[in-house]
Design an enzyme around this catalytic site. Structure first.
Site, PDB file in Angstrom:
ATOM      1  N   HIS A 143      44.645  41.423  26.022  1.00  0.00           N
ATOM      2  CA  HIS A 143      44.369  42.222  24.825  1.00  0.00           C
ATOM      3  C   HIS A 143      43.132  43.082  25.067  1.00  0.00           C
ATOM      4  O   HIS A 143      42.344  42.836  25.975  1.00  0.00           O
ATOM      5  CB  HIS A 143      44.161  41.328  23.605  1.00  0.00           C
ATOM      6  N   ARG A 149      41.035  50.598  43.084  1.00  0.00           N
ATOM      7  CA  ARG A 149      41.972  51.524  43.723  1.00  0.00           C
ATOM      8  C   ARG A 149      42.384  50.930  45.063  1.00  0.00           C
ATOM      9  O   ARG A 149      41.659  50.129  45.648  1.00  0.00           O
ATOM     10  CB  ARG A 149      41.366  52.913  43.898  1.00  0.00           C
TER      11      ARG A 149
END
Length: 183
Positions: free
Chosen positions: A70, A134
């Protein structure tokens, strides 16, 4: 009054011996967390309020990290929290102090470097690092490099809690100029 406290204390101790309190992982499983075989979970947090949105595969290690299903940043503005599933594939390592945010899928054979913030899904066979995380390489290439290094770097075979002081000294001296590998 004093007798009642004593009886309550004794009753709690007996109850805890007969039915020990559940571990955090058992509590999460009871609330809907799904995880596979060989799940290693060290000093980490999985979103208790939405753990039923988290699915973790086989042979996964999570170290001192947080998995969130969440995002409450919207709650004050629109009255609702953003929620999303988190899926973690097989043979995944999530390094120390990383955070995986909601609505993310981490593929199979992935290494998440320490301190990474995973905000987007990660493909199979990837190493990710950074904030936001990344892709910086392929897991298969990384493992092959280190497998080859086992032939030329110092290797120590005693699991850390069983190391003697002599073994610790040997490791300290053996790592003066380079890194090595340990059990």
């Amino acid at each position: 009054m004093m007798m009642r406290r004593i009886l309550t204390s004794v009753t709690i101790r007996i109850k805890n011996k007969l039915n020990p309190p559940k571990s955090e992982l058992e509590q999460l499983r009871d609330r809907g967390l799904k995880y596979g075989r060989n799940f290693e979970f060290y000093n980490s947090l999985i979103d208790q309020g939405h753990c039923w949105l988290v699915e973790i595969g086989d042979d996964v290690t999570i170290t001192n990290s947080t998995i969130l299903a969440h995002d409450a940043s919207t709650k004050a503005y629109i009255g609702k929290s953003k929620i999303g599933k988190v899926k973690i594939g097989d043979r995944v390592f999530i390094g120390f102090n990383s955070v995986v945010l909601c609505n993310v899928t981490i593929g199979n054979d992935v290494i998440v470097a320490a301190g990474s913030i995973v905000t987007k899904s990660i493909p199979d066979n990837s190493i990710v690092a950074g904030n936001p995380a990344r892709v910086i390489g392929k897991t298969s290439e990384y493992i092959e490099k280190h497998r080859a290094n086992l032939a030329v770097k110092p290797v120590f075979d005693t699991y850390w809690p069983y190391k003697t002081q002599d073994q610790i000294k040997e490791i300290q001296e053996g790592l003066n100029n380079d890194y090595g590998y340990d059990e």
